[in-house]
Design a protein around this motif. Structure first.
Motif: not given
Length: 532
Positions: A34-38, A45-51, A56-59
């Motif tokens: 579940i954590i990996e899926y979230l 979602w960040l890629k679609r919003r072009r953030k 990169d912060a998530i990575e």
């Protein structure tokens, strides 16, 4: 323990019901998935919003979690070996974090206990009879370097520290951006007729009559000590005023762009903060080394953690004062250059205002401040959950209350005072940041750069092959190769007519027509086409 009381023994998996093993395994696997899926959904979602910066912060967050996983794995695999490392009893009883009182003599061989040292509020640790590590060291008259239980508790502390660092960083950025939300209204005001009339370039004014000068210039602050004293208290009262934002915006646009452009300075600051967020959300190797130092000096009676808790507060206050001093020095420089100005005051961005001529050093200090504060909170949470509120670590309630209050104070000051000042004032360096370009523009330039490098490499190879076959034509080929790859200017970006762009990569979009001064862009293009 009474003589007739049964000794406590833990059960291995051989003696545990299969349904219990399967249930626990199912819960852990489900939570991990579940954590990996979230995290995956947030990344998409960040890629679609072009953030891209937040992506990169998530990575970066994933890399932190991976490091934690390796640490936990290493501790789990090696804790039985570590517990068999024996040290002399005199060394084992030195530099203890809690005050020691001998409640009973050694009873390991008779009752299966380790040395029973009673720490205030700390429960007695019962060792499993099947655990051979204490018996291994006891047979030599020595003590384990660290018990298996201690290694497990250390693993939990490392996890709590990393989690608290992430929580603290996210909370600081969220509260800081909430404080800076009104900047969006100030940015919209720059497009109004009233703003254009108030900053009419044909309007002459004395420098001291401007609102920016009246806020930062004072005859009593000519001395350096008085200036720092004034700025120290000023940071707590409207640290970033409307006139500060508008004046620094005007100076940034006049230096790096063209005056009167419709550049959105507020969105630029927001993108810059997103780039900074992916830096401060991580934990560097040097920070882990600091953790080792902090754990080393946690000796009873030294009260090191009390003094360490003052470091984040001190650094935050010094940073806020320094940023206010930079604003004051900009105002003084404007007054020294011109006693009469046209339109709005024109501040000149310069790296000389900052420590070591490096605006990024402020971000480094902010990063370490958040980490030290997160360490304070993480240590308090870990001790409370592991040993209870009445443990030996909390024997001095006044010190604990002071540390908690300091941690909360640093969080508030850092979010509502220091971060807005940092976001605005650090834009006044000699160079603009990569966030000055939109993500689409940045990606287009990167693609164009990669295409040009590939094409040049191919043409260089073909030129060498042609030179080997026809040596007399090598000069002509070199001349044609150099003339056909002149460095494009921003004008070629704007009209989309650069021959290399159209041949080597996708056509540059019209959004590349950013109103950046030609000199600034060409200087960056000279450094191997690195505009960003």
């Amino acid at each position: 323990m009474a003589a007739g009381e049964e000794a406590y023994t833990s059960r291995s998996l051989q003696e545990t019901p299969t349904w219990a093993v399967a249930t626990v395994c199912f819960v852990f696997i489900s939570l991990s998935i579940i954590i990996e899926y979230l995290i995956h959904r947030i990344s998409n979602w960040l890629k679609r919003r072009r953030k891209i910066a937040l992506f990169d912060a998530i990575e970066k967050l994933k890399s932190v979690l991976m490091v934690l996983g390796f640490m936990s794995l290493i501790l789990t695999v090696s804790r039985s070996f570590i517990s068999k490392i024996c040290i002399p009893n005199e060394v084992a009883n030195s530099m203890l974090p809690c005050r020691k009182t001998l409640d009973s003599i050694r009873t390991t061989q008779d009752l299966g206990y380790d040395q029973i040292w009673s720490f205030h509020g700390l429960h007695e640790r019962i060792l499993d009879d099947e655990n051979v590590s204490p018996e291994y060291c006891d047979s030599k008259g020595k003590t384990s370097l660290i018990s298996e239980e201690g290694a497990n508790q250390l693993s939990i502390f490392i996890f709590v520290l990393a989690a608290m660092q992430i929580v603290y960083t996210v909370l600081t950025m969220a509260l800081g951006r909430a404080k800076m939300r009104r900047w969006k209204t100030w940015e919209k005001e720059t497009l109004t007729v009233e703003y254009q009339a108030a900053n009419d370039p044909n309007r002459f004014r004395f420098t001291r009559q401007t609102t920016f000068a009246q806020r930062h210039i004072n005859p009593c602050t000519d001395a350096s000590i008085l200036l720092w004293t004034k700025c120290f208290f000023q940071q707590f009262f409207n640290s970033v005023a409307k006139v500060d934002y508008l004046t620094l915006r005007h100076g940034f646009v006049a230096t790096h762009l063209s005056i009167g452009s419709s550049f959105n300075f507020q969105k630029y600051i927001q993108r810059s903060l997103e780039d900074d967020f992916k830096i401060i959300v991580g934990i560097s190797p040097f920070m882990w080394f600091l953790v080792v130092i902090f754990l080393l000096v946690d000796v009873h009676g030294w009260n090191v953690y009390l003094w360490v808790s003052f470091l984040p507060l001190t650094i935050v206050l010094i940073m806020g004062t320094k940023l206010q001093v930079i604003l004051a020095k900009m105002a003084h420089r404007v007054e020294n250059q011109n006693s009469v100005i046209q339109g709005a005051p024109l501040v000149q961005p310069n790296d000389n205002f900052f420590w070591f001529n490096n605006p990024k050093f402020v971000l480094t200090l902010l990063h370490y401040t958040l980490f030290m504060n997160a360490f304070e909170v993480a240590f308090f949470v870990w001790v409370t959950t592991q040993y209870g509120i009445k443990s030996c670590y909390h024997e001095n309630r006044e010190i604990i209350a002071t540390r908690v209050v300091l941690a909360v104070t640093v969080q508030v000051i850092c979010s509502y005072v220091t971060l807005p000042l940092y976001a605005l004032v650090t834009q006044m360096g000699s160079n603009f940041k990569r966030a000055v370009l939109e993500e689409q523009t940045t990606n287009a330039i990167k693609q164009w750069h990669a295409g040009v490098k590939l094409k040049r490499k191919k043409q260089r190879l073909s030129s060498q092959a042609a030179a080997d076959d026809f040596p007399e034509n090598s000069n002509t080929i070199s001349t044609l190769d150099s003339s056909s790859h002149q460095r494009p200017t921003l004008a070629s970006f704007e009209i989309g007519c650069a021959p290399e762009i159209q041949e080597a990569g996708p056509a540059m979009p019209t959004s590349v027509a950013v109103e950046i001064q030609m000199a600034s862009v060409e200087k960056k293009l000279e450094r191997d086409y690195r505009v960003i």
